[in-house]
Design a protein around this motif. Structure first.
Motif, PDB file in Angstrom:
ATOM      1  N   LYS A  31       0.807  -1.214   0.000  1.00 22.44           N
ATOM      2  CA  LYS A  31       0.000   0.000   0.000  1.00 22.44           C
ATOM      3  C   LYS A  31       0.843   1.269   0.000  1.00 22.44           C
ATOM      4  CE  LYS A  31      -4.134  -1.944   2.167  1.00 22.44           C
ATOM      5  NZ  LYS A  31      -5.040  -1.906   3.336  1.00 22.44           N
ATOM      6  N   GLN A 121      -3.709   5.076  -0.725  1.00 24.16           N
ATOM      7  CA  GLN A 121      -4.679   6.169  -0.793  1.00 24.16           C
ATOM      8  C   GLN A 121      -5.849   5.811  -1.709  1.00 24.16           C
ATOM      9  OE1 GLN A 121      -2.647   9.766  -1.868  1.00 24.16           O
ATOM     10  NE2 GLN A 121      -1.375   9.797  -0.032  1.00 24.16           N
ATOM     11  N   THR A 123      -6.990   2.852  -2.235  1.00 29.51           N
ATOM     12  CA  THR A 123      -7.801   1.888  -1.493  1.00 29.51           C
ATOM     13  C   THR A 123      -8.737   2.597  -0.524  1.00 29.51           C
ATOM     14  OG1 THR A 123      -6.010   0.262  -1.632  1.00 29.51           O
ATOM     15  CG2 THR A 123      -7.710  -0.119   0.033  1.00 29.51           C
ATOM     16  N   GLU A 124      -8.235   3.614   0.175  1.00 31.96           N
ATOM     17  CA  GLU A 124      -9.068   4.357   1.107  1.00 31.96           C
ATOM     18  C   GLU A 124     -10.221   5.060   0.395  1.00 31.96           C
ATOM     19  OE1 GLU A 124      -6.901   6.979   3.604  1.00 31.96           O
ATOM     20  OE2 GLU A 124      -5.437   5.461   4.224  1.00 31.96           O
ATOM     21  N   THR A 127     -12.955   2.462  -0.612  1.00 32.54           N
ATOM     22  CA  THR A 127     -13.778   2.034   0.529  1.00 32.54           C
ATOM     23  C   THR A 127     -14.709   3.147   0.996  1.00 32.54           C
ATOM     24  OG1 THR A 127     -11.983   2.663   2.039  1.00 32.54           O
ATOM     25  CG2 THR A 127     -12.093   0.352   1.352  1.00 32.54           C
ATOM     26  N   GLY A 128     -14.459   4.372   0.594  1.00 30.68           N
ATOM     27  CA  GLY A 128     -15.330   5.486   0.943  1.00 30.68           C
ATOM     28  C   GLY A 128     -16.427   5.748  -0.072  1.00 30.68           C
ATOM     29  N   VAL A 196      -9.185  12.005   9.424  1.00 28.04           N
ATOM     30  CA  VAL A 196      -9.379  10.575   9.686  1.00 28.04           C
ATOM     31  C   VAL A 196      -8.974  10.283  11.124  1.00 28.04           C
ATOM     32  CG1 VAL A 196      -8.720   8.234   9.004  1.00 28.04           C
ATOM     33  CG2 VAL A 196      -8.966  10.011   7.268  1.00 28.04           C
ATOM     34  N   LYS A 199      -7.660   3.733  12.442  1.00 26.72           N
ATOM     35  CA  LYS A 199      -6.732   3.061  11.533  1.00 26.72           C
ATOM     36  C   LYS A 199      -7.447   2.119  10.564  1.00 26.72           C
ATOM     37  CE  LYS A 199      -2.885   3.166  14.816  1.00 26.72           C
ATOM     38  NZ  LYS A 199      -1.970   2.342  15.647  1.00 26.72           N
ATOM     39  N   ARG A 200      -8.234   1.213  11.111  1.00 24.02           N
ATOM     40  CA  ARG A 200      -8.870   0.209  10.267  1.00 24.02           C
ATOM     41  C   ARG A 200     -10.156   0.735   9.629  1.00 24.02           C
ATOM     42  NH1 ARG A 200      -7.242  -5.024  10.315  1.00 24.02           N
ATOM     43  NH2 ARG A 200      -5.597  -5.588  11.780  1.00 24.02           N
ATOM     44  N   ARG A 202     -11.093   3.813   9.355  1.00 29.12           N
ATOM     45  CA  ARG A 202     -10.773   5.028   8.596  1.00 29.12           C
ATOM     46  C   ARG A 202     -11.993   5.942   8.483  1.00 29.12           C
ATOM     47  NH1 ARG A 202      -7.495   1.378   5.375  1.00 29.12           N
ATOM     48  NH2 ARG A 202      -9.112   1.217   3.810  1.00 29.12           N
ATOM     49  N   ASP A 204     -14.056   9.356   8.847  1.00 27.83           N
ATOM     50  CA  ASP A 204     -13.777  10.787   8.747  1.00 27.83           C
ATOM     51  C   ASP A 204     -14.584  11.552   9.786  1.00 27.83           C
ATOM     52  OD1 ASP A 204     -11.908  10.890   6.651  1.00 27.83           O
ATOM     53  OD2 ASP A 204     -13.499  10.545   5.193  1.00 27.83           O
TER      54      ASP A 204
END
Length: 513
Positions: A31, A121, A123-124, A127-128, A196, A199-200, A202, A204
């Motif tokens: 990542k 980034q 990936t984040e 998932t959002g 954020v 950790k897991r 994530r 906001d």
């Protein structure tokens, strides 16, 4: 044979944690890298990260961009995006458009939010609810804002009910909540900043404030606290509140929790900072004082005499809820001389056949009242109020007839319990209800002297509390300039200053008329 099996099991136990640790480290290293120009490599990397096809709501679609004559794929979470917009505004345009173009922005009709290269980034963002587009030969990924989460609409506030004023409340969609605040504060200085906090998960957290009002020191203090959080998940503002409090074990709250956008907007206009979070139908207001806890939005919607009447009534109810039971115990056990003779004879007559001391009576009925109250909240709503009313009537009547409880205790408990309902803030309500039991024990051991001593110690304790550096009883003590909106509020055109304890950049909110 047994020895061989045991050795195999031990070997497996010894190697599995190492393999798992190595796998996690490999994923972390992956990542931190950038995506490749190679189509197949990117496809395999993101299929591996999102466990495709095992992960059923992660959709990957491969196709050829006709205008560029290059292969591409998109990846998104089907449960968090608007699939129709992806199909019509992105995929169909890329597949059908034949006119040569070197820019993806000129082909798709859906706006590109940004381009990014880092795998972690990307990936984040996925998932959002963001859709990611990868094109063979490109060194960056294209991100499209396609988020569409499902949830309930804007409804009435359930916990902070008012008669006069706005009725809408926050819901679980943070976009709607931000829009509700922006609808009330139409100002270019209103800032919505995200950070954020886990950790897991994530998740906001959105900080909302006016940059020309809010103190930079207060803002940096809150950001530092949010950055210092070291946890895997914070799913709701109620959990975040417990992380942010300076004294999480304190009986009294130091952060104001509200589900009303009009109340949040009014605090923003004073110079406070409001926190919002996805999946939370509420907001946190920082910092908060004792006076903010006992106020209600309706106090300002009503005309000044009416609003002040409600405030005085609420303050009286708070004292009745805290002291009624303990005062009854004190005067019946230790200070009989304070009671007029006729009333004393009436009380003695009702307690003549009761086998328990007054403190046992009070504790039994207080606990019974709390049980009925919680039962009425937890059962389904159509029968909840019925259970509360019927349970209280039957229990009280049966206890009096069985000579277990004296009738005057029923009056005291009912008065104390009803008074607690007037306190609108949930956290302060719990604090008063728990304090009531402490005062009961103090009065049961030392009478009024014990209750008074505990009250004085409580005041000392409350005066020591701070909310992000703000004294709990400000602006009364220590003294700060303000509109003096404490117990009695002035007419609106007399409220000229913002609270001085916030150190606002613009202290004057209204010039002299």
């Amino acid at each position: 044979m047994k020895k061989t099996i045991i050795n195999m099991l031990l070997k497996k136990l010894n190697t599995e944690p190492h393999v798992k640790e190595k796998s996690n480290q490999n994923e972390i290293d992956l990542k931190s890298q950038d995506i490749s120009r190679n189509f197949e490599h990117n496809l395999e990397v993101f299929k591996s990260i999102f466990s495709v096809p095992k992960n059923t709501d992660v959709k990957v679609r491969e196709f050829t961009v006709r205008a560029l004559h290059r292969r591409a794929f998109i990846i998104y979470l089907s449960t968090m995006v608007d699939i129709q917009n992806i199909q019509e505004g992105i995929v169909e345009k890329l597949i059908r458009t034949e006119q040569p173009s070197g820019r993806i922005q000129d082909i798709v009709s859906y706006p590109v939010q940004k381009t990014i290269t880092n795998i972690g980034q990307i990936t984040e963002f996925i998932t959002g609810g963001i859709t990611a587009l990868f094109i063979d030969g490109d060194e960056a990924c294209y991100l499209f804002e396609t988020t569409k989460t499902r949830g309930r609409g804007i409804e009435k506030s359930e916990n902070e009910v008012i008669v006069k004023g706005a009725k809408e409340a926050f819901n679980e969609k943070v976009i709607d909540n931000i829009a509700l605040i922006r609808k009330k504060i139409k100002n270019e200085n209103l800032i919505v900043e995200s950070q954020v906090v886990s950790k897991r998960s994530r998740n906001d957290v959105f900080l909302i404030y006016q940059k020309d009002l809010a103190s930079d020191e207060l803002l940096n203090n809150i950001k530092d606290k949010l950055s210092a959080l070291d946890t895997d998940r914070i799913l709701d503002l109620s959990i975040l509140e417990q992380y942010l409090e300076e004294r999480p074990r304190s009986l009294f709250p130091t952060i104001l929790y509200t589900e009303r956008p009009d109340r949040a907007a009014s605090f923003i206009e004073e110079g406070h900072i409001v926190l919002l979070m996805s999946n939370s139908p509420s907001s946190l207001i920082l910092p908060a004082t004792f006076w903010a806890m006992i106020h209600s939005p309706e106090d300002h919607y009503l005309r000044t005499p009416y609003g002040n009447f409600i405030r005085v009534l609420r303050l009286m109810a708070m004292f009745v809820a805290a002291f009624a039971s303990s005062f009854y115990i004190a005067i019946t056990n230790y200070h009989v001389g304070m009671i007029p003779p006729d009333l004393l004879m009436a009380i003695a007559g009702t307690r003549e056949r009761v086998p328990f001391p007054s403190i046992v009576e009070i504790l039994m009925m207080e606990i019974a009242f709390e049980l009925i109250r919680e039962a009425g909240l937890r059962v389904p709503s159509p029968i909840g109020p019925t259970i509360g009313i019927v349970g209280a009537l039957i229990l009280g009547q049966a206890a009096v007839q069985a000579n277990v409880i004296s009738p005057i205790v029923i009056i005291v408990i009912a008065l104390s319990g009803l008074s607690s309902f007037i306190i609108s803030d949930t956290s302060l309500n719990f604090a008063i209800r728990i304090s009531r039991f402490l005062f009961i024990f103090a009065a049961g051991t030392m009478g009024i002297y014990g209750a008074t001593s505990l009250f004085i110690l409580g005041l000392f304790y409350l005066a020591s509390l701070k909310s992000f550096g703000t004294p709990y009883f400000a602006p009364m003590t220590p003294q700060f300039f303000s509109s003096k909106d404490l117990i009695i509020r002035h007419v609106p055109f007399k409220e000229r200053f913002r609270p001085g304890y916030l150190k606002p950049k613009d202290a004057v909110k209204q010039r002299k008329g």
